[in-house]
Design a protein around this motif. Structure first.
Motif, PDB file in Angstrom:
ATOM      1  N   HIS A 172      -4.826 -17.203  15.473  1.00  0.00           N
ATOM      2  CA  HIS A 172      -5.302 -15.732  15.007  1.00  0.00           C
ATOM      3  C   HIS A 172      -3.998 -14.944  14.857  1.00  0.00           C
ATOM      4  CE1 HIS A 172      -9.398 -16.134  16.685  1.00  0.00           C
ATOM      5  NE2 HIS A 172      -9.236 -16.995  15.648  1.00  0.00           N
ATOM      6  N   LEU A 173      -3.486 -14.491  13.668  1.00  0.00           N
ATOM      7  CA  LEU A 173      -2.384 -13.751  13.414  1.00  0.00           C
ATOM      8  C   LEU A 173      -2.718 -12.290  13.465  1.00  0.00           C
ATOM      9  CD1 LEU A 173       0.500 -13.728  12.776  1.00  0.00           C
ATOM     10  CD2 LEU A 173      -0.120 -13.941  10.240  1.00  0.00           C
ATOM     11  N   ARG A 174      -2.276 -11.522  14.312  1.00  0.00           N
ATOM     12  CA  ARG A 174      -2.694 -10.151  14.539  1.00  0.00           C
ATOM     13  C   ARG A 174      -1.261  -9.069  14.312  1.00  0.00           C
ATOM     14  NH1 ARG A 174      -5.855  -9.659  20.010  1.00  0.00           N
ATOM     15  NH2 ARG A 174      -4.172 -10.819  20.710  1.00  0.00           N
ATOM     16  N   PRO A 175      -0.912  -8.695  13.017  1.00  0.00           N
ATOM     17  CA  PRO A 175       0.548  -7.827  13.010  1.00  0.00           C
ATOM     18  C   PRO A 175      -0.102  -6.389  13.323  1.00  0.00           C
ATOM     19  CG  PRO A 175      -0.755  -8.362  11.044  1.00  0.00           C
ATOM     20  CD  PRO A 175      -1.519  -9.032  12.014  1.00  0.00           C
ATOM     21  N   VAL A 176       0.833  -5.519  13.810  1.00  0.00           N
ATOM     22  CA  VAL A 176       0.294  -4.129  13.932  1.00  0.00           C
ATOM     23  C   VAL A 176       0.429  -3.305  12.784  1.00  0.00           C
ATOM     24  CG1 VAL A 176       1.214  -4.019  16.491  1.00  0.00           C
ATOM     25  CG2 VAL A 176       2.849  -3.778  14.636  1.00  0.00           C
ATOM     26  N   ALA A 177       0.029  -2.320  12.584  1.00  0.00           N
ATOM     27  CA  ALA A 177       0.008  -1.647  11.248  1.00  0.00           C
ATOM     28  C   ALA A 177       1.450  -1.104  10.563  1.00  0.00           C
ATOM     29  CB  ALA A 177      -0.921  -0.281  11.419  1.00  0.00           C
ATOM     30  N   VAL A 178       2.330  -1.103  11.507  1.00  0.00           N
ATOM     31  CA  VAL A 178       3.374  -0.626  10.592  1.00  0.00           C
ATOM     32  C   VAL A 178       4.358  -1.653  10.714  1.00  0.00           C
ATOM     33  CG1 VAL A 178       3.617   1.722  11.585  1.00  0.00           C
ATOM     34  CG2 VAL A 178       4.438   0.057  13.319  1.00  0.00           C
ATOM     35  N   VAL A 179       4.287  -2.729  10.941  1.00  0.00           N
ATOM     36  CA  VAL A 179       5.133  -3.966  10.776  1.00  0.00           C
ATOM     37  C   VAL A 179       5.583  -4.305   9.301  1.00  0.00           C
ATOM     38  CG1 VAL A 179       3.380  -5.692  10.460  1.00  0.00           C
ATOM     39  CG2 VAL A 179       5.739  -6.348  11.800  1.00  0.00           C
TER      40      VAL A 179
END
Length: 142
Positions: free
Chosen positions: A105-112
């Motif tokens: 499960h890949l979870r990037p933050v919104a500002v990456v």
């Protein structure tokens, strides 16, 4: 339905019966209905099913889940532990070569930046990870 009696007049001729006798007609209709019911073929609404024989299969095993978080500065976290690109490749290689691949499960933050997320996805593809998915996409909807 009964016998009609004369009015007591002197004439010897019987009076004409105006009503029709319904009893024979009803009897004939009942016989026809019974014959129709007897001659109709029986309708079987059966569905042939090939039911399994033998013991039931074991219940499905819960999949192993690996969470990869990509922080705003490009830091990659493997299940909450920061890893460098070399460690990430090694862990992805181990996950891809496992007998049952874990779900990634890949979870990037919104500002990456996109390049950081694309680098993780490319590394996973290079190593042969097939069960990868993006988690938390609702943060990008505005």
């Amino acid at each position: 339905m009964g016998m009609q009696l004369g009015s007591g007049g002197a004439s010897a001729d019987p009076e004409v019966m105006i009503e029709m006798n319904m009893t024979p007609l009803i009897d004939v209709m009942l016989v026809l209905i019974i014959m129709l019911i007897i001659t109709i073929p029986i309708q079987n609404h059966a569905i042939n099913l090939n039911m399994p024989t033998g013991p039931s299969p074991p219940p499905p095993v819960e999949p192993i889940v690996v969470n990869i978080d990509v922080d705003f500065d490009g830091t990659v976290l493997w299940d909450g532990v920061a890893v460098n690109p070399g460690e990430l490749d090694a862990k992805l290689q181990a996950a891809a070569s496992a007998a049952v691949q874990p779900e990634v499960h890949l979870r990037p933050v919104a500002v990456v930046p996109y390049k950081s997320v694309a680098a993780v996805m490319a590394a996973a593809q290079r190593k042969g990870v097939t069960k990868i998915g993006m988690v938390g996409n609702e943060q990008f909807l505005k």
